[in-house]
Design a protein around this motif. Sequence first.
Motif, PDB file in Angstrom:
ATOM      1  N   ILE A 143     -14.677 -89.979   6.363  1.00 49.92           N
ATOM      2  CA  ILE A 143     -15.979 -89.338   5.889  1.00 49.92           C
ATOM      3  C   ILE A 143     -16.134 -89.713   4.239  1.00 49.92           C
ATOM      4  CG2 ILE A 143     -17.350 -87.186   5.467  1.00 49.92           C
ATOM      5  CD1 ILE A 143     -15.988 -86.105   8.237  1.00 49.92           C
ATOM      6  N   LEU A 144     -14.901 -89.346   3.660  1.00 52.49           N
ATOM      7  CA  LEU A 144     -14.997 -89.323   2.121  1.00 52.49           C
ATOM      8  C   LEU A 144     -15.088 -90.772   1.758  1.00 52.49           C
ATOM      9  CD1 LEU A 144     -14.638 -87.992  -0.576  1.00 52.49           C
ATOM     10  CD2 LEU A 144     -12.021 -88.493  -0.328  1.00 52.49           C
ATOM     11  N   LEU A 145     -14.502 -91.770   2.386  1.00 52.56           N
ATOM     12  CA  LEU A 145     -14.574 -93.182   2.169  1.00 52.56           C
ATOM     13  C   LEU A 145     -15.905 -93.723   2.380  1.00 52.56           C
ATOM     14  CD1 LEU A 145     -13.064 -95.665   1.330  1.00 52.56           C
ATOM     15  CD2 LEU A 145     -12.377 -96.084   3.693  1.00 52.56           C
ATOM     16  N   GLU A 146     -16.733 -93.451   3.315  1.00 52.89           N
ATOM     17  CA  GLU A 146     -17.989 -93.769   3.677  1.00 52.89           C
ATOM     18  C   GLU A 146     -18.924 -93.176   2.507  1.00 52.89           C
ATOM     19  OE1 GLU A 146     -19.814 -93.470   7.439  1.00 52.89           O
ATOM     20  OE2 GLU A 146     -17.823 -93.983   8.248  1.00 52.89           O
ATOM     21  N   GLY A 147     -18.615 -92.096   2.057  1.00 54.44           N
ATOM     22  CA  GLY A 147     -19.418 -91.365   0.885  1.00 54.44           C
ATOM     23  C   GLY A 147     -19.176 -92.291  -0.047  1.00 54.44           C
ATOM     24  N   MET A 148     -18.003 -92.563  -0.609  1.00 53.29           N
ATOM     25  CA  MET A 148     -17.612 -93.239  -1.846  1.00 53.29           C
ATOM     26  C   MET A 148     -18.352 -94.597  -1.574  1.00 53.29           C
ATOM     27  SD  MET A 148     -13.804 -92.044  -2.517  1.00 53.29           S
ATOM     28  CE  MET A 148     -13.349 -93.426  -3.407  1.00 53.29           C
ATOM     29  N   ALA A 149     -18.227 -95.330  -0.585  1.00 51.57           N
ATOM     30  CA  ALA A 149     -18.779 -96.547  -0.522  1.00 51.57           C
ATOM     31  C   ALA A 149     -20.468 -96.593  -0.695  1.00 51.57           C
ATOM     32  CB  ALA A 149     -18.676 -97.114   1.070  1.00 51.57           C
ATOM     33  N   GLU A 150     -21.208 -95.497  -0.390  1.00 48.75           N
ATOM     34  CA  GLU A 150     -22.608 -95.410  -0.702  1.00 48.75           C
ATOM     35  C   GLU A 150     -22.777 -95.182  -2.220  1.00 48.75           C
ATOM     36  OE1 GLU A 150     -26.688 -92.747   0.710  1.00 48.75           O
ATOM     37  OE2 GLU A 150     -24.521 -91.879   1.313  1.00 48.75           O
ATOM     38  N   TYR A 151     -21.876 -94.305  -2.715  1.00 46.63           N
ATOM     39  CA  TYR A 151     -21.984 -94.300  -4.449  1.00 46.63           C
ATOM     40  C   TYR A 151     -21.860 -95.392  -4.773  1.00 46.63           C
ATOM     41  CZ  TYR A 151     -20.640 -92.914  -8.906  1.00 46.63           C
ATOM     42  OH  TYR A 151     -20.434 -93.015 -10.349  1.00 46.63           O
ATOM     43  N   TYR A 152     -20.873 -96.289  -4.458  1.00 47.22           N
ATOM     44  CA  TYR A 152     -20.618 -97.402  -5.229  1.00 47.22           C
ATOM     45  C   TYR A 152     -21.665 -98.404  -5.099  1.00 47.22           C
ATOM     46  CZ  TYR A 152     -18.691-102.045  -5.967  1.00 47.22           C
ATOM     47  OH  TYR A 152     -18.651-103.448  -6.325  1.00 47.22           O
ATOM     48  N   TYR A 155     -25.921 -95.740  13.333  1.00 50.61           N
ATOM     49  CA  TYR A 155     -25.387 -96.967  14.133  1.00 50.61           C
ATOM     50  C   TYR A 155     -24.163 -96.537  14.659  1.00 50.61           C
ATOM     51  CZ  TYR A 155     -29.085 -99.201  11.139  1.00 50.61           C
ATOM     52  OH  TYR A 155     -30.346 -99.575  10.779  1.00 50.61           O
ATOM     53  N   LYS A 156     -23.488 -96.017  14.136  1.00 47.94           N
ATOM     54  CA  LYS A 156     -22.259 -95.629  14.494  1.00 47.94           C
ATOM     55  C   LYS A 156     -22.067 -94.948  15.836  1.00 47.94           C
ATOM     56  CE  LYS A 156     -18.335 -95.446  11.549  1.00 47.94           C
ATOM     57  NZ  LYS A 156     -17.413 -94.829  10.536  1.00 47.94           N
ATOM     58  N   THR A 157     -22.916 -94.012  15.595  1.00 49.03           N
ATOM     59  CA  THR A 157     -22.966 -93.113  16.891  1.00 49.03           C
ATOM     60  C   THR A 157     -23.576 -94.171  18.158  1.00 49.03           C
ATOM     61  OG1 THR A 157     -23.601 -91.172  15.617  1.00 49.03           O
ATOM     62  CG2 THR A 157     -24.455 -91.319  17.726  1.00 49.03           C
ATOM     63  N   ASN A 192     -27.096 -96.586   4.058  1.00 42.22           N
ATOM     64  CA  ASN A 192     -27.021 -95.145   3.453  1.00 42.22           C
ATOM     65  C   ASN A 192     -26.045 -94.591   4.467  1.00 42.22           C
ATOM     66  OD1 ASN A 192     -29.182 -94.415   5.396  1.00 42.22           O
ATOM     67  ND2 ASN A 192     -30.468 -95.077   3.734  1.00 42.22           N
ATOM     68  N   ARG A 193     -25.775 -93.306   3.939  1.00 40.52           N
ATOM     69  CA  ARG A 193     -25.073 -92.558   5.186  1.00 40.52           C
ATOM     70  C   ARG A 193     -25.985 -92.265   6.406  1.00 40.52           C
ATOM     71  NH1 ARG A 193     -23.274 -88.420   0.778  1.00 40.52           N
ATOM     72  NH2 ARG A 193     -25.689 -88.209   1.179  1.00 40.52           N
ATOM     73  N   TYR A 194     -27.144 -91.983   6.264  1.00 36.41           N
ATOM     74  CA  TYR A 194     -27.935 -91.911   7.385  1.00 36.41           C
ATOM     75  C   TYR A 194     -27.956 -93.010   8.342  1.00 36.41           C
ATOM     76  CZ  TYR A 194     -32.070 -91.183  10.431  1.00 36.41           C
ATOM     77  OH  TYR A 194     -32.787 -91.142  11.585  1.00 36.41           O
TER      78      TYR A 194
END
Length: 82
Positions: free
Chosen positions: A56-65, A31-33, A24-26
Motif C-alpha cells: 500500500i505504501l509503495l503504491e502511494g509513493m508511486a503515485e506521489y512520484y 483494476y487490481k480488484t 492514480n490510486r483509484y
Amino acid sequence: MIKDSSKKLFDSILVWKLDCFAQNRYDSARYKTTFKKNGVKVLSATENISDGAEGILLEGMAEYYSADLSVGIAVFFSCYSP
C-alpha cells in the motif's frame, strides 16, 4: 486487457513500475480488484509488490512520484518554451 482478463487467457501482467500501471490510486485499486477477481496477478519488474502494508505504501509513493514528475516537467517546459 481488463476485459480480456475475464477470458482467462493469461494469469499475470508485468509492468516496469507501478506508476506505469495506472494514473492514480483509484484506477489502480479498481483494476487490481478486477484482475484479482479474474485470477490475474499484477507483477512489477523493478518493485516488490506485497499484499500487505508495504505494498500500500509503495503504491502511494508511486503515485506521489508520478504527480511530482508531472509538475517538474510542466515547470521545465514553462521555463524553456520559446
